[in-house]
Design a protein around this motif. Structure first.
Motif, PDB file in Angstrom:
ATOM      1  N   TYR A  12       0.832  -1.206   0.000  1.00  0.00           N
ATOM      2  CA  TYR A  12       0.000   0.000   0.000  1.00  0.00           C
ATOM      3  C   TYR A  12       0.865   1.255   0.000  1.00  0.00           C
ATOM      4  O   TYR A  12       0.618   2.198  -0.760  1.00  0.00           O
ATOM      5  CB  TYR A  12      -0.920  -0.012   1.227  1.00  0.00           C
ATOM      6  N   VAL A  13       1.890   1.266   0.862  1.00  0.00           N
ATOM      7  CA  VAL A  13       2.792   2.429   0.912  1.00  0.00           C
ATOM      8  C   VAL A  13       3.531   2.575  -0.416  1.00  0.00           C
ATOM      9  O   VAL A  13       3.700   3.688  -0.931  1.00  0.00           O
ATOM     10  CB  VAL A  13       3.781   2.284   2.090  1.00  0.00           C
ATOM     11  N   LYS A  14       3.948   1.462  -0.992  1.00  0.00           N
ATOM     12  CA  LYS A  14       4.645   1.540  -2.277  1.00  0.00           C
ATOM     13  C   LYS A  14       3.722   2.059  -3.382  1.00  0.00           C
ATOM     14  O   LYS A  14       4.176   2.742  -4.311  1.00  0.00           O
ATOM     15  CB  LYS A  14       5.213   0.175  -2.667  1.00  0.00           C
ATOM     16  N   LEU A  17       1.804   4.393  -3.184  1.00  0.00           N
ATOM     17  CA  LEU A  17       1.751   5.854  -3.106  1.00  0.00           C
ATOM     18  C   LEU A  17       2.858   6.514  -3.919  1.00  0.00           C
ATOM     19  O   LEU A  17       2.916   7.741  -4.007  1.00  0.00           O
ATOM     20  CB  LEU A  17       1.858   6.298  -1.637  1.00  0.00           C
ATOM     21  N   ILE A  30      10.936   3.369   1.092  1.00  0.00           N
ATOM     22  CA  ILE A  30      10.096   2.571   1.996  1.00  0.00           C
ATOM     23  C   ILE A  30      10.908   2.106   3.201  1.00  0.00           C
ATOM     24  O   ILE A  30      10.452   2.158   4.345  1.00  0.00           O
ATOM     25  CB  ILE A  30       9.499   1.359   1.243  1.00  0.00           C
ATOM     26  N   TYR A  47      -2.471   6.320   8.322  1.00  0.00           N
ATOM     27  CA  TYR A  47      -2.226   5.477   7.144  1.00  0.00           C
ATOM     28  C   TYR A  47      -3.289   5.711   6.077  1.00  0.00           C
ATOM     29  O   TYR A  47      -2.986   5.861   4.893  1.00  0.00           O
ATOM     30  CB  TYR A  47      -2.236   3.997   7.541  1.00  0.00           C
ATOM     31  N   ALA A  69      -2.885   9.017   4.246  1.00  0.00           N
ATOM     32  CA  ALA A  69      -1.552   9.286   3.694  1.00  0.00           C
ATOM     33  C   ALA A  69      -1.622   9.788   2.253  1.00  0.00           C
ATOM     34  O   ALA A  69      -2.198   9.137   1.385  1.00  0.00           O
ATOM     35  CB  ALA A  69      -0.695   8.030   3.769  1.00  0.00           C
ATOM     36  N   TRP A 125       4.896  11.406   2.358  1.00  0.00           N
ATOM     37  CA  TRP A 125       5.738  10.679   3.300  1.00  0.00           C
ATOM     38  C   TRP A 125       5.502  11.097   4.749  1.00  0.00           C
ATOM     39  O   TRP A 125       5.664  10.291   5.676  1.00  0.00           O
ATOM     40  CB  TRP A 125       7.215  10.885   2.952  1.00  0.00           C
ATOM     41  N   VAL A 176       2.901   8.995   6.542  1.00  0.00           N
ATOM     42  CA  VAL A 176       3.394   7.637   6.781  1.00  0.00           C
ATOM     43  C   VAL A 176       4.342   7.624   7.976  1.00  0.00           C
ATOM     44  O   VAL A 176       4.271   6.735   8.830  1.00  0.00           O
ATOM     45  CB  VAL A 176       4.105   7.077   5.536  1.00  0.00           C
ATOM     46  N   ARG A 221       3.949   5.651  11.516  1.00  0.00           N
ATOM     47  CA  ARG A 221       4.952   4.703  12.022  1.00  0.00           C
ATOM     48  C   ARG A 221       5.375   5.046  13.450  1.00  0.00           C
ATOM     49  O   ARG A 221       5.626   4.153  14.270  1.00  0.00           O
ATOM     50  CB  ARG A 221       6.187   4.698  11.108  1.00  0.00           C
TER      51      ARG A 221
END
Length: 382
Positions: free
Chosen positions: A30-32, A34, A41, A86, A89, A92, A95, A99
């Motif tokens: 999911y983060v990737k 973005l 990452i 999350y 987001a 960055w 995110v 974290r």
């Protein structure tokens, strides 16, 4: 043994773990999605262990002083807030904030819960019953990723996040309804990180555990972040297959009650070293897997080693912590040292994958564990 307290706290652990592990197969992809690359990452995910290094000793002292349940409720609130970040987001910054909150929440709930459980157990069968509690917790760790991956594939990518938030809200309300009297008020010394860490290093066996924790947690980026990306990008499979892989990795943890019993019989030293070396060897071999079936086999045997080590490590530290009458401080200080390895690994794991590939990340992580295990033996001996 305080039976009611043991059962109640185990239930908290199972519920929280299930909710948070719904995100495991989808979080890194999911983060990737973005728009970040592997190195970025790795940097963003390194925030979690970095914050954990600082927060763990503090949370341990607070749990001993103001009550473990209060700290657990605080952690649940933070985890819900992390999920909101999350879901929101767009760059960055969101995110990274997520974290940070995630780091404090995980320690405040999962580690303090373990300390609370171990505190209710007698020495002679701590491994067995501590392992039984960990086994129940791992039901969530192996079932939730499969469900999370399925929800992401059949509904939408953010569905696991929403379900996790709802479950945590329910848990938070249930715990808040209980009486949580404060043992004593906060003091300035409760936030002294160095004092907790010095107490930990003053014990020879705990120095050995710091080494094992460092090398074992250095493998987390490989297994929790880059393994899902490897399955999706290199093997061309979906989120459901990531969830199944996590299931194979964690299914042996259901038998931690048995591994804990063996630890009670054969000793903490043998169990710890056998578990870490076994895990490291198969992580080394993971780099040579070129199809999904082989990946599942290797992950299963990695899980065996990880399960043996996990229950043995917590039991050993609880033995020492009970003698010092500072069990929460001991286990939380251990997490602080372990997360140093986690943090450093995140800083370089993304770069290794980007420059050399997934194979070299798995290879180097496994080798580090094997070497560190043999180095730790001299400290763990009586």
């Amino acid at each position: 043994m305080h039976y009611k307290e043991y059962v109640r706290t185990t239930g908290i652990s199972v519920f929280f773990i299930f909710a948070t592990f719904l995100l495991n197969p989808v979080l890194a992809p999911y983060v990737k999605s973005l728009g970040f690359d592997d190195f970025q990452i790795g940097l963003m995910f390194s925030v979690l262990p970095l914050i954990t290094i600082i927060a763990s000793p503090i949370l341990g002292r607070l749990a001993d002083n103001i009550g473990k349940l209060r700290v657990i409720i605080f952690g649940i609130i933070l985890e819900i807030t992390a999920i909101i970040f999350y879901l929101s987001a767009s760059n960055w910054f969101f995110v990274v904030i997520a974290r940070i909150l995630d780091a404090v929440a995980m320690i405040a709930v999962t580690v303090i819960v373990i300390a609370r459980i171990e505190d209710s157990l007698p020495d002679k069968n701590r491994g067995k019953y501590g392992g039984l509690s960990l086994s129940f917790g791992h039901i969530g760790k192996i079932v939730a990723p499969v469900l999370g991956g399925f929800l992401a594939d059949t509904l939408f990518l953010k569905a696991p996040f929403l379900l996790a938030a709802i479950m945590l809200l329910i848990l938070g309300f249930l715990l808040s309804a209980r009486n949580t009297k404060v043992k004593k008020h906060l003091e300035k010394n409760d936030f002294n990180v160095l004092e907790s860490l010095k107490l930990f290093l003053s014990e020879k066996k705990l120095r050995g555990m710091a080494i094992l924790g460092f090398v074992m947690h250095a493998s987390i980026p490989a297994t929790s972040v880059f393994l899902p990306i490897f399955i999706i990008e290199k093997l061309g499979l979906s989120y459901t297959y990531v969830g199944i892989a996590i299931f194979f990795f964690g299914v042996t943890h259901l038998f931690q009650f048995y591994f804990g019993h063996l630890s009670d019989i054969f000793g903490r030293l043998k169990s710890n070293i056998f578990g870490t070396v076994f895990f490291g060897v198969f992580l080394f071999l993971l780099g040579y897997c070129n199809n999904y079936f082989l990946v599942l086999i290797v992950l299963f045997f990695m899980g065996v080693g990880g399960a043996i080590w996990n229950v043995s490590a917590w039991s050993l530290m609880s033995d020492v912590g009970e003698k010092l009458k500072k069990e929460s401080q001991v286990v939380c200080s251990y997490v602080s040292f372990a997360k140093i390895g986690h943090f450093i690994s995140f800083l370089i794991s993304g770069l290794i994958v980007q420059v050399y590939g997934f194979k070299y990340l798995f290879f180097s992580s496994g080798l580090l564990i094997v070497v560190g295990s043999f180095f730790a033996i001299r400290f763990l001996k009586d």
